[in-house]
Design an enzyme around this catalytic site. Sequence first.
Site, PDB file in Angstrom:
ATOM      1  N   SER A 128       0.843  -1.197   0.000  1.00 20.66           N
ATOM      2  CA  SER A 128       0.000   0.000   0.000  1.00 20.66           C
ATOM      3  C   SER A 128       0.883   1.255   0.000  1.00 20.66           C
ATOM      4  O   SER A 128       2.079   1.175  -0.274  1.00 20.66           O
ATOM      5  CB  SER A 128      -0.951  -0.021   1.195  1.00 20.66           C
ATOM      6  N   TYR A 142      -5.922   6.259  -7.102  1.00 25.01           N
ATOM      7  CA  TYR A 142      -4.810   5.436  -6.609  1.00 25.01           C
ATOM      8  C   TYR A 142      -5.002   5.118  -5.128  1.00 25.01           C
ATOM      9  O   TYR A 142      -4.964   3.963  -4.718  1.00 25.01           O
ATOM     10  CB  TYR A 142      -3.491   6.176  -6.850  1.00 25.01           C
ATOM     11  N   LYS A 146      -5.931   1.524  -3.103  1.00 22.72           N
ATOM     12  CA  LYS A 146      -5.049   0.964  -2.058  1.00 22.72           C
ATOM     13  C   LYS A 146      -5.767   0.898  -0.705  1.00 22.72           C
ATOM     14  O   LYS A 146      -5.501   0.011   0.105  1.00 22.72           O
ATOM     15  CB  LYS A 146      -3.770   1.798  -1.952  1.00 22.72           C
TER      16      LYS A 146
HETATM   17  N1  NAP Z   1       7.376   3.837  -5.939  1.00 22.53           N
HETATM   18  C1  NAP Z   1       6.680   4.410  -4.961  1.00 22.53           C
HETATM   19  O1  NAP Z   1       6.933   5.572  -4.591  1.00 22.53           O
HETATM   20  C2  NAP Z   1       5.593   3.653  -4.255  1.00 22.53           C
HETATM   21  C3  NAP Z   1       5.058   4.205  -3.088  1.00 22.53           C
HETATM   22  C4  NAP Z   1       4.026   3.536  -2.442  1.00 22.53           C
HETATM   23  C5  NAP Z   1       3.573   2.325  -2.918  1.00 22.53           C
HETATM   24  N2  NAP Z   1       4.115   1.807  -4.071  1.00 22.53           N
HETATM   25  C6  NAP Z   1       3.588   0.530  -4.552  1.00 22.53           C
HETATM   26  O2  NAP Z   1       4.657  -0.373  -4.746  1.00 22.53           O
HETATM   27  C7  NAP Z   1       4.296  -1.326  -5.755  1.00 22.53           C
HETATM   28  C8  NAP Z   1       5.429  -1.444  -6.773  1.00 22.53           C
HETATM   29  O3  NAP Z   1       5.591  -0.204  -7.396  1.00 22.53           O
HETATM   30  P1  NAP Z   1       6.949   0.280  -8.088  1.00 22.53           P
HETATM   31  O4  NAP Z   1       7.199   1.640  -7.587  1.00 22.53           O
HETATM   32  O5  NAP Z   1       8.006  -0.755  -7.966  1.00 22.53           O
HETATM   33  O6  NAP Z   1       6.414   0.436  -9.592  1.00 22.53           O
HETATM   34  P2  NAP Z   1       6.974  -0.085 -10.993  1.00 22.53           P
HETATM   35  O7  NAP Z   1       8.455   0.032 -11.042  1.00 22.53           O
HETATM   36  O8  NAP Z   1       6.151   0.630 -12.013  1.00 22.53           O
HETATM   37  O9  NAP Z   1       6.615  -1.643 -10.989  1.00 22.53           O
HETATM   38  C9  NAP Z   1       5.309  -2.126 -11.185  1.00 22.53           C
HETATM   39  C10 NAP Z   1       5.402  -3.568 -11.669  1.00 22.53           C
HETATM   40  O10 NAP Z   1       4.081  -4.078 -11.841  1.00 22.53           O
HETATM   41  C11 NAP Z   1       3.979  -4.697 -13.136  1.00 22.53           C
HETATM   42  N3  NAP Z   1       2.606  -4.555 -13.603  1.00 22.53           N
HETATM   43  C12 NAP Z   1       1.911  -3.417 -13.829  1.00 22.53           C
HETATM   44  N4  NAP Z   1       0.687  -3.700 -14.300  1.00 22.53           N
HETATM   45  C13 NAP Z   1       0.601  -5.049 -14.376  1.00 22.53           C
HETATM   46  C14 NAP Z   1      -0.412  -5.953 -14.809  1.00 22.53           C
HETATM   47  N5  NAP Z   1      -1.602  -5.523 -15.285  1.00 22.53           N
HETATM   48  N6  NAP Z   1      -0.159  -7.279 -14.747  1.00 22.53           N
HETATM   49  C15 NAP Z   1       1.040  -7.734 -14.307  1.00 22.53           C
HETATM   50  N7  NAP Z   1       2.032  -6.932 -13.873  1.00 22.53           N
HETATM   51  C16 NAP Z   1       1.807  -5.604 -13.921  1.00 22.53           C
HETATM   52  C17 NAP Z   1       5.006  -3.961 -14.009  1.00 22.53           C
HETATM   53  O11 NAP Z   1       5.509  -4.742 -15.091  1.00 22.53           O
HETATM   54  P3  NAP Z   1       4.862  -4.676 -16.571  1.00 22.53           P
HETATM   55  O12 NAP Z   1       4.782  -3.220 -16.919  1.00 22.53           O
HETATM   56  O13 NAP Z   1       5.798  -5.465 -17.435  1.00 22.53           O
HETATM   57  O14 NAP Z   1       3.523  -5.318 -16.453  1.00 22.53           O
HETATM   58  C18 NAP Z   1       6.132  -3.733 -12.987  1.00 22.53           C
HETATM   59  O15 NAP Z   1       6.957  -4.878 -12.901  1.00 22.53           O
HETATM   60  C19 NAP Z   1       2.962  -0.836  -6.348  1.00 22.53           C
HETATM   61  O16 NAP Z   1       1.899  -1.566  -5.785  1.00 22.53           O
HETATM   62  C20 NAP Z   1       2.900   0.616  -5.904  1.00 22.53           C
HETATM   63  O17 NAP Z   1       1.585   1.096  -5.809  1.00 22.53           O
HETATM   64  C21 NAP Z   1       5.121   2.435  -4.743  1.00 22.53           C
END
Ligand code: NAP
Length: 232
Positions: A128, A142, A146
């Site tokens: 989350s 978003y 979450k």
């Molecule tokens: N980065 C932040 O600041 C932050 C903060 C709070 C929470 N989060 C949470 O952390 C988690 C990971 O985020 P991240 O920052 O690492 O983002 P990211 O680098 O964009 O990674 C997201 C991953 O999810 C995959 N994905 C997206 N849509 C998909 C689908 N329909 N089916 C299968 N795979 C899918 C993407 O690969 P493909 O594009 O190849 O599908 C990618 O591997 C998320 O839940 C995000 O909400 C992130």
Amino acid sequence: MIILITGTRTGIGKALARHFLDLGHRVVGCSRRPSTIEHPEYTHHEADLTDPKQVKAMFRSLRASHGSLDAVVNNAGVATMNHFMLTPDETARHLFDVNFFAVLSCSREAVKLLRRSTEPSPAILNVSTVAVPWALEGQLLYSASKAAVEQLTRVMSKELAEFGIRVNGLGLPPVRTVLTRTVPAEKIDALVQRQAIKRMCDTDDVVGPVEFLLSPQSRFVTGETLFLGGVH
Ligand SMILES: NC(=O)c1ccc[n+]([C@@H]2O[C@H](COP(=O)([O-])OP(=O)(O)OC[C@H]3O[C@@H](n4cnc5c(N)ncnc54)[C@H](OP(=O)(O)O)[C@@H]3O)[C@@H](O)[C@H]2O)c1
């Protein structure tokens, strides 16, 4: 342990997969696009988690190859940062499809394999965001998706307790990944200044809490979403 981590092509999911592989665990990952991890103990599925048929096919294949699961990290997610008046219905639905409904369908399928685990405390972990407790403007869809995941975590923890499966969440402050690459630096800085620990969270800060929440060390912890960085 055999650990399924969704969304392992980039960002936090990839860092988590690498961490658990380094520790000697077997990791199964997925994303829509091809794998960016090469390791003998890593298996990748190219699957769009918004398509129930692809989810079922992935779990059928996982069952055939691994037989069971010990832990699941529902990490795959998408974000959109926009005023809700400027967010089309299609975008809103896609956000819920990935961030909420895919977590629901993956968890449903995963439970069947977690019940075959021989580990002492099999667990699900849902990712989350601070956008929920901070009710950030520009992040209605978003944060709402979450918030639904946090409620899923609480209810599912009760419904799965009788099977010995724990369900927890991890609430993250901003981390530099593909997801946040278009957010201007001053916006990120302003969020970091709201944290008790006033520096940017990185993936090294995330792996320890995830390891704890998946391990038997947290065997009496369920239904909680743990926030990093001091955000309350
Ligand atoms: N980065 C932040 O600041 C932050 C903060 C709070 C929470 N989060 C949470 O952390 C988690 C990971 O985020 P991240 O920052 O690492 O983002 P990211 O680098 O964009 O990674 C997201 C991953 O999810 C995959 N994905 C997206 N849509 C998909 C689908 N329909 N089916 C299968 N795979 C899918 C993407 O690969 P493909 O594009 O190849 O599908 C990618 O591997 C998320 O839940 C995000 O909400 C992130």
